[in-house]
Design a protein around this motif. Structure first.
Motif, PDB file in Angstrom:
ATOM      1  N   LEU A 287      14.001 -34.346  20.812  1.00  0.00           N
ATOM      2  CA  LEU A 287      15.357 -34.662  20.375  1.00  0.00           C
ATOM      3  C   LEU A 287      15.582 -34.136  18.960  1.00  0.00           C
ATOM      4  O   LEU A 287      16.645 -33.593  18.633  1.00  0.00           O
ATOM      5  N   ALA A 288      14.576 -34.298  18.091  1.00  0.00           N
ATOM      6  CA  ALA A 288      14.674 -33.862  16.701  1.00  0.00           C
ATOM      7  C   ALA A 288      13.269 -33.558  16.190  1.00  0.00           C
ATOM      8  O   ALA A 288      12.277 -34.007  16.769  1.00  0.00           O
ATOM      9  N   GLY A 326      20.352 -35.521  17.517  1.00  0.00           N
ATOM     10  CA  GLY A 326      19.334 -34.569  17.106  1.00  0.00           C
ATOM     11  C   GLY A 326      19.369 -34.122  15.665  1.00  0.00           C
ATOM     12  O   GLY A 326      18.567 -33.268  15.263  1.00  0.00           O
TER      13      GLY A 326
END
Length: 356
Positions: A287-288, A326
């Motif tokens: 996601l990040a 994100g």
């Protein structure tokens, strides 16, 4: 500037609100929010230290010597009561201690081919011993919450790439429970993690490209996450307290953050899945993420308010905040080994700095 402060290992406590720092010059304990040194045992007291395990934020810590000059052999486990400023327990093992894990009612000690489980704190007696495959890294984790339905202990199983699970609640003194294992990977397990409640386990192999999350009750695979395509050494995996997210760090110098409750938040390839790409085209990517110095090992964990903390062996501290779409931004950076460098303040003989 870091001045001759070689860090040998770092580890978060069970609530991930503190971390221990083992050094050639002793051991330190840091609080994370805010970042401040809370305790320092210098080399005259504990020698050089290779491993230190906190028991939540209590006065008890477990220490294993290592490096030069060690005050004790690396097969000796020492438990210190920092409020009484003394050692309260010492246990000698037949070989080097690879890892120590503490619960409020048990001590788990991993050797190369064995895992010993002891009652704790009193009376301290060996409950049972588990024979294991060669476990050089001392890979093992135990669910920390006494209130949890199960007391789950996980470690690499005898079969290559397998994960063994033991429910300590169902284990009688001197008799280990029937082995339960998961075929987690084709290659040797390189890193593992357990959530606070003991309901979820995460594994990565020595290849380090995939992280798999398992239900410890059903032994089912819940989600497969892709760290990357190139092989990597995964240093650390950790769940958020609510088990909605997972983070991991590796020798690539990137800390990845994945969603494991709402997996739709994770990124996916824009190309059509299937076809020549096969499962690769269906992979769930982080996601990040954010970067840390790639040349040194790093541990990571979740902090408050959607933050992720990374603590590196080069003495640096990183804090990033992420969003569900994100975005990931740095909120703090520091050199933790230089936080509070007043030698008079750090001496064993001064007033105890009680943990919050």
């Amino acid at each position: 500037m870091i001045r001759d402060k070689k860090v040998k290992s770092v580890r978060f406590n069970q609530d991930q609100g503190c971390f221990t720092c083992c050094m050639e010059s002793g051991v330190r304990i840091y609080n994370i929010e805010p970042l401040v040194e809370k305790l320092h045992y210098d080399i005259d007291v504990v020698g050089s230290v290779s491993k230190c395990e906190m028991l939540f934020r209590t006065n008890l810590i477990a220490v294993v010597s290592g490096g030069a000059p060690p005050r004790f052999a690396d097969n000796i486990l020492s438990i210190y009561d920092i409020s009484a400023k003394k050692k309260i327990l010492q246990v000698v093992f037949a070989s080097s201690i690879r890892a120590v894990r503490l619960r409020r009612d048990k001590i788990v000690v991993a050797l190369l081919n064995q895992i010993h489980v002891f009652s704790f704190p009193t009376p301290t007696q060996r409950l049972f011993t588990l024979e294991t495959r060669e476990n050089y890294k001392g890979l093992c984790e135990v669910s920390p919450l006494v209130s949890a339905e199960k007391q789950i202990l996980i470690f690499p199983g005898h079969k290559l790439g397998s994960l063994q699970l033991v429910d300590l609640c169902c284990t009688e003194i001197s008799i280990s429970s029937a082995p339960v294992w998961i075929a987690a990977h084709k290659a040797e397990i390189g890193c593992l993690a357990l959530n606070q409640q003991g309901t979820r386990a995460a594994t990565a192999s020595i290849k380090g490209t995939l992280i798999r999350v398992w239900d410890t009750a059903t032994k089912n695979l819940l989600v497969e996450l892709r760290r990357g395509t190139d092989p990597a050494t995964v240093y650390c995996i950790n769940f958020s307290r609510d088990s909605d997210y997972l983070c991991c760090s590796s020798d690539k110098g990137t800390v990845h953050i994945f969603a494991i409750k709402n997996t739709n938040l994770n990124k996916r390839m824009t190309l059509p899945s299937g076809g020549m790409l096969g499962k690769y085209g269906e992979s769930q990517w982080a996601l990040a993420n954010f970067t840390v110095p790639p040349e040194c090992a790093c541990i990571c964990a979740f902090g408050p308010n959607s933050s992720v903390i990374a603590v590196c062996l080069d003495g640096t501290f990183h804090k990033y905040v992420f969003t569900s779409d994100g975005i990931c931004n740095r909120e703090a950076f520091d050199v933790y080994v230089n936080v509070c460098d007043d030698e008079k303040y750090l001496q064993w003989s001064t007033a105890l700095l009680s943990l919050p």
